[in-house]
Design a protein around this motif. Structure first.
Motif, PDB file in Angstrom:
ATOM      1  N   TYR A  38      42.730  10.284  16.075  1.00  0.00           N
ATOM      2  CA  TYR A  38      43.166  10.041  14.696  1.00  0.00           C
ATOM      3  C   TYR A  38      43.604   8.585  14.550  1.00  0.00           C
ATOM      4  N   GLU A  39      43.358   8.042  13.356  1.00  0.00           N
ATOM      5  CA  GLU A  39      43.906   6.749  12.962  1.00  0.00           C
ATOM      6  C   GLU A  39      44.770   6.956  11.726  1.00  0.00           C
ATOM      7  N   VAL A  40      45.921   6.295  11.682  1.00  0.00           N
ATOM      8  CA  VAL A  40      46.841   6.404  10.544  1.00  0.00           C
ATOM      9  C   VAL A  40      46.983   5.027   9.908  1.00  0.00           C
ATOM     10  N   TYR A  41      46.770   4.974   8.596  1.00  0.00           N
ATOM     11  CA  TYR A  41      46.799   3.707   7.862  1.00  0.00           C
ATOM     12  C   TYR A  41      47.848   3.762   6.753  1.00  0.00           C
ATOM     13  N   GLN A  42      48.458   2.604   6.474  1.00  0.00           N
ATOM     14  CA  GLN A  42      49.164   2.402   5.212  1.00  0.00           C
ATOM     15  C   GLN A  42      48.227   1.630   4.297  1.00  0.00           C
ATOM     16  N   ILE A  43      48.104   2.094   3.054  1.00  0.00           N
ATOM     17  CA  ILE A  43      47.160   1.530   2.084  1.00  0.00           C
ATOM     18  C   ILE A  43      47.954   0.847   0.967  1.00  0.00           C
ATOM     19  N   PRO A  44      47.492  -0.316   0.481  1.00  0.00           N
ATOM     20  CA  PRO A  44      48.281  -1.030  -0.535  1.00  0.00           C
ATOM     21  C   PRO A  44      48.433  -0.280  -1.846  1.00  0.00           C
ATOM     22  N   SER A  96      42.823   1.421  -3.184  1.00  0.00           N
ATOM     23  CA  SER A  96      42.403   0.482  -2.139  1.00  0.00           C
ATOM     24  C   SER A  96      41.426   1.145  -1.173  1.00  0.00           C
ATOM     25  N   SER A  97      40.657   0.304  -0.490  1.00  0.00           N
ATOM     26  CA  SER A  97      39.769   0.794   0.553  1.00  0.00           C
ATOM     27  C   SER A  97      40.514   0.837   1.881  1.00  0.00           C
ATOM     28  N   LEU A  98      39.918   1.534   2.842  1.00  0.00           N
ATOM     29  CA  LEU A  98      40.542   1.643   4.157  1.00  0.00           C
ATOM     30  C   LEU A  98      40.659   0.263   4.815  1.00  0.00           C
ATOM     31  N   SER A  99      39.685  -0.584   4.577  1.00  0.00           N
ATOM     32  CA  SER A  99      39.685  -1.912   5.198  1.00  0.00           C
ATOM     33  C   SER A  99      40.835  -2.783   4.696  1.00  0.00           C
ATOM     34  N   GLU A 100      41.390  -2.453   3.535  1.00  0.00           N
ATOM     35  CA  GLU A 100      42.519  -3.209   3.003  1.00  0.00           C
ATOM     36  C   GLU A 100      43.849  -2.740   3.579  1.00  0.00           C
ATOM     37  N   GLY A 101      43.825  -1.612   4.303  1.00  0.00           N
ATOM     38  CA  GLY A 101      45.046  -1.033   4.822  1.00  0.00           C
ATOM     39  C   GLY A 101      45.481  -1.658   6.140  1.00  0.00           C
ATOM     40  N   VAL A 102      46.632  -1.213   6.614  1.00  0.00           N
ATOM     41  CA  VAL A 102      47.188  -1.636   7.892  1.00  0.00           C
ATOM     42  C   VAL A 102      47.177  -0.424   8.817  1.00  0.00           C
ATOM     43  N   LEU A 103      46.578  -0.593   9.992  1.00  0.00           N
ATOM     44  CA  LEU A 103      46.533   0.492  10.966  1.00  0.00           C
ATOM     45  C   LEU A 103      47.916   0.673  11.582  1.00  0.00           C
ATOM     46  N   LEU A 104      48.503   1.856  11.405  1.00  0.00           N
ATOM     47  CA  LEU A 104      49.839   2.130  11.926  1.00  0.00           C
ATOM     48  C   LEU A 104      49.810   2.702  13.333  1.00  0.00           C
ATOM     49  N   GLY A 105      48.728   3.352  13.690  1.00  0.00           N
ATOM     50  CA  GLY A 105      48.665   3.945  15.019  1.00  0.00           C
ATOM     51  C   GLY A 105      47.356   4.665  15.245  1.00  0.00           C
ATOM     52  N   THR A 106      46.934   4.724  16.508  1.00  0.00           N
ATOM     53  CA  THR A 106      45.758   5.470  16.918  1.00  0.00           C
ATOM     54  C   THR A 106      46.196   6.481  17.969  1.00  0.00           C
ATOM     55  N   PHE A 107      45.846   7.741  17.770  1.00  0.00           N
ATOM     56  CA  PHE A 107      46.239   8.815  18.676  1.00  0.00           C
ATOM     57  C   PHE A 107      44.968   9.499  19.154  1.00  0.00           C
ATOM     58  N   ASP A 108      44.541   9.113  20.356  1.00  0.00           N
ATOM     59  CA  ASP A 108      43.229   9.534  20.830  1.00  0.00           C
ATOM     60  C   ASP A 108      43.329  10.362  22.107  1.00  0.00           C
ATOM     61  N   VAL A 109      42.244  11.058  22.387  1.00  0.00           N
ATOM     62  CA  VAL A 109      42.146  11.908  23.569  1.00  0.00           C
ATOM     63  C   VAL A 109      42.272  11.042  24.820  1.00  0.00           C
TER      64      VAL A 109
END
Length: 606
Positions: free
Chosen positions: A32-38, A42-55
C-alpha cells in the motif's frame, strides 16, 4: 492542542482479502501507498507520499524503463518499497503539504493506493496501481455530549483462558468506533489447520473468522476500532526440570544453566539459575555438546538442538530423559555398529499431561560416542558453561521419533526387535524423524577433564539411576484457548451536551479580509465549531437586524460555516456581529461576538 488523524483502511475483511490476495496476469499484491493530496480534485502525482507498507519479500525499489526526450531508455523509479511489512492504518500528526501541524476543523485529503508487482523484464510497467478515491478528513474534538473512553494506541486488558503460550493484544486504533462490547478470540483446528475468529459476545455474533496470522506484524483485522493481534509461540522450550533423583520423585527443580546471562527459560518459582545437587552432591544439567565455539548461551543451545525442522516437531509435546536400571538400546551414530546399550530411556510424554502415562510413547535415541568405546559415558569434552575445564559433558544424545507413535513402547520395540533378529534395515526403517539433536548432560564442577585419571576422578560418570529430566515445550493456541477483552465505550450524555455548549466558537475571529483556509478570492467564510446535531444559527448586526440564518443539521458534523453574505447573497459590511445559536433539542442557546473586516468589495450590481 495536539492533533492527530488516524487513517484506517483495514475494517472491511472481504475487501482486504481481495486486495491482498490479488494475482492476475502475473501481477501479485505488493503493498500500500498512502498519500496526502492538496485538494479534492488533485491528481496523485500532486500529492505527498506519507508511507509505503509492502510485503517483506525482498522486493523494494521497482523501476520501469521509459524514454527520455532523446528517445533513450532510462530507468525510472515506479514504486519505492522498504520491506516494511503490510500495515492497514496510519497515524498522521502533521500537514505534509503545508509543513504545519494539523489544525482542528480544517479539511485534509488523503488517498490509499494498493499496488501489484510483476518482475517480467519486457513489460512496459512493473508496478500496477489500483484506482484511488480521495478521502476527506477533518481533525476535531469529540462532538458535543460525546466522551471517547479510548485513546489511539491504548492497549486493552486481555484475559487468557487455556494452556497455550500464545498471546493476544487489543489496541485501540479508532476511538470513535468503539462499542463498549465484550469480545472473545476463539480457535478452530478443523482439518489440522489452526484458524481464529473474533466473537462479539455482547451481540453473540462473529465479526470476523478464518484468520490465520499468528506471526505478529500489522496485518491483523481492525474490528470496531480495535486491532486484535494474536500471536502463537515460536517452537521453543519453556522449562527444564529434574523431577526425580536416586531417592525417587520430588518437587521439580531446575535442570539447566541460567547464569552469566545465558538466557535459558524457566517457569519455576525462585528463578533458579542452576541444577540442585543430587543425593551424592553432584549437579547434573542439560546442555548441548561443545563444538569448540566456546558458546554456552540459550540461542546457541537452541540452534544445536532444534536444527532444521526439529522445532516444528518439538511442540507442543513434553519429553522425559529417564535413567533406569533396565536402560535400553540406542543407534550408534556415524559407526558401523547398529546399536549400543545405554542407561536411559527417552519418552514423549504428551501435551501438558505429565501425570497421565496413557499418551506417552517411547522414542529411539541415537548416541555420538566421542571416545569410541561403545559405552555411554563422559565424553572428555568440557562444556563452556563456566571457567576452567571442570564441567564434563556426556556423549551426545539425539532424540528420534519411532515411525509407530502409538502410546507405549510399540514403536521402540519394533526397532529393538528387528535389531535382535539381525534385520538392521528393518530396524532403521522403524526410526522416524529427529526431534532434538546434540543434547548432553553436564557434570557441573565435577572434576577436570584434563586430569590424568579422567574419568575416574569424577564421583559420577553418568546421572544415577532414578534421575528423570523433563523438557517442557511451548504450547500453541488451540480450541481450549480463548482471549477475552472489553472495548471502551463511547458515551453520549445530554447533560454533557448542555455543558459542551460553552465550547461553541467561531473562527477566525476577528476575520481580516481572508484566512489561510480560503482557496479562492471569492471563497470567504468563517467556521462555527462544536455544534450539536441540530441548531439554528442567526447572525445579527450591532443594531439587531437579522443578517443571516443558517440551519445546521447532523449531516454537517460539529462544524458549519458562514460565507459572510446576507440572506440575499450580498457580502456583509465590516463590523461587529452578534451570533445567536439556538439549540432547541438541548433547551439552551449560545451567544457569540464576531468581528468582520472585509477587503474592498467591487460589486457587479447594487
Amino acid at each position: 492542542m495536539y492533533k492527530r488523524q488516524v487513517l484506517n483502511w483495514g475494517n472491511d475483511a472481504i475487501s482486504i482479502d481481495k486486495i491482498e490476495n490479488f494475482a492476475d496476469k502475473d501481477y501479485t499484491f505488493e503493498g500500500y501507498e498512502v498519500y496526502q493530496i492538496p485538494s479534492p480534485s488533485s491528481s496523485l502525482s500532486e500529492g505527498v507520499l506519507l508511507g509505503t507498507f509492502d510485503v517483506v519479500n525482498g522486493v523494494t525499489a521497482i523501476y520501469d524503463t521509459v524514454l527520455d526526450v532523446n528517445g533513450t531508455s532510462i530507468p525510472q523509479l515506479s514504486a519505492d518499497g522498504k520491506d516494511a511489512g503490510v500495515q492497514r492504518y496510519l497515524n498522521i500528526e502533521n500537514d505534509k503539504i503545508n509543513g504545519t501541524d494539523l489544525r482542528n476543523g480544517q479539511e485534509y485529503y488523503f488517498a490509499v493506493v494498493s499496488y501489484a508487482y510483476n518482475p517480467a523484464p519486457l513489460l512496459p510497467f512493473h508496478a500496477l496501481r489500483s484506482a484511488f478515491v480521495i478521502q476527506t478528513a477533518i481533525p476535531q474534538t469529540a462532538p458535543p455530549g460525546t466522551v471517547y473512553n479510548g485513546t489511539v494506541g491504548d492497549t486493552l486488558a486481555v484475559v487468557h483462558t487455556g494452556g497455550s503460550d500464545g498471546d493476544a493484544i487489543a489496541i485501540v486504533v479508532d476511538p470513535t468506533a468503539l462499542t463498549g462490547h465484550t469480545y472473545e478470540v476463539k480457535f478452530d483446528t478443523t482439518g489440522g489447520n489452526t484458524t481464529w475468529s473474533i466473537l462479539d459476545k455482547t451481540l453473540n455474533t462473529t465479526v470476523v473468522s478464518g484468520l490465520t496470522n499468528q506471526a505478529g506484524g500489522e496485518t491483523y483485522p481492525i474490528v470496531d476500532g480495535i486491532m486484535v493481534k494474536v500471536t502463537g509461540p515460536q517452537p521453543d522450550f519453556k522449562d527444564f526440570q529434574e523431577v526425580s533423583n536416586a531417592n525417587g520423585p520430588h518437587d521439580p527443580s531446575y535442570a539447566a544453566f541460567r547464569f552469566n546471562g545465558s538466557g535459558f527459560p524457566t517457569t519455576l518459582a525462585g528463578d533458579p539459575d542452576r541444577p540442585d545437587a543430587n543425593p551424592s552432591g553432584t549437579r547434573w544439567g542439560i546442555h548441548t555438546g561443545a563444538n569448540g565455539s566456546g558458546s554456552f548461551d540459550y540461542t546457541f543451545f537452541k540452534s544445536r538442538l532444534l536444527r532444521g525442522s526439529n522445532g516444528t516437531r518439538l511442540i507442543p509435546y513434553d519429553y522425559e530423559l529417564r535413567f533406569t536400571a533396565a536402560g535400553g538400546k540406542a543407534y550408534l551414530a556415524f559407526t558401523n555398529e547398529a546399536n549400543v546399550d545405554v542407561p536411559f530411556e527417552i519418552w514423549n510424554i504428551g501435551i501438558a499431561t505429565p501425570n497421565d502415562p496413557s499418551d506417552d510413547y517411547r522414542m529411539i535415541p541415537w548416541v555420538l560416542d566421542n571416545l569410541e568405546n561403545n559405552v555411554f559415558d563422559l565424553s572428555g569434552s568440557d562444556c563452556p558453561i563456566s571457567g576452567g575445564d571442570n564441567d564434563a559433558e556426556t556423549d551426545w544424545i539425539y532424540w528420534y521419533q519411532p515411525v509407530n507413535k502409538s502410546a507405549g513402547t510399540a514403536g521402540y520395540d519394533s526397532y529393538v526387535n528387528n535389531l535382535a533378529s539381525g534385520d538392521t534395515t528393518a530396524a532403521l526403517d522403524a526410526i522416524g524423524d529427529e526431534v532434538m539433536a546434540r543434547m548432553v548432560l553436564v557434570n557441573f564442577n565435577g572434576g577436570s577433564v584434563s586430569d590424568p585419571n579422567f574419568p575416574n576422578n569424577f564421583t559420577e560418570q553418568i546421572p544415577p539411576t532414578g534421575s528423570v529430566y523433563r523438557l517442557i515445550s511451548t504450547k500453541p493456541n488451540d480450541v481450549n484457548d480463548s482471549f477475552t477483552f472489553n472495548a471502551p465505550t463511547v458515551e453520549q450524555s445530554m447533560a454533557k451536551a448542555k455543558t459542551d455548549v460553552e465550547k461553541i466558537n467561531v473562527f477566525p475571529n476577528p476575520y481580516y479580509g481572508y484566512h489561510y483556509r480560503e482557496t479562492s478570492p471569492t471563497n470567504h467564510y468563517v467556521t462555527f465549531s462544536h455544534l450539536p446535531d441540530n441548531a439554528t444559527i442567526r447572525v445579527f448586526d450591532i443594531s439587531g437586524v437579522l443578517v443571516k440564518t443558517i440551519t445546521h443539521e447532523s449531516t454537517k458534523g460539529q462544524f458549519d460555516s458562514w460565507d459572510l453574505q446576507n440572506d440575499n447573497n450580498y457580502p456583509v459590511a465590516s463590523g461587529i456581529y452578534i451570533v445567536h445559536v439556538d439549540m432547541p433539542e438541548l433547551g439552551t442557546t449560545k451567544i457569540l461576538k464576531l468581528a468582520v473586516i472585509q477587503e474592498q468589495q467591487m460589486l457587479k450590481v447594487y
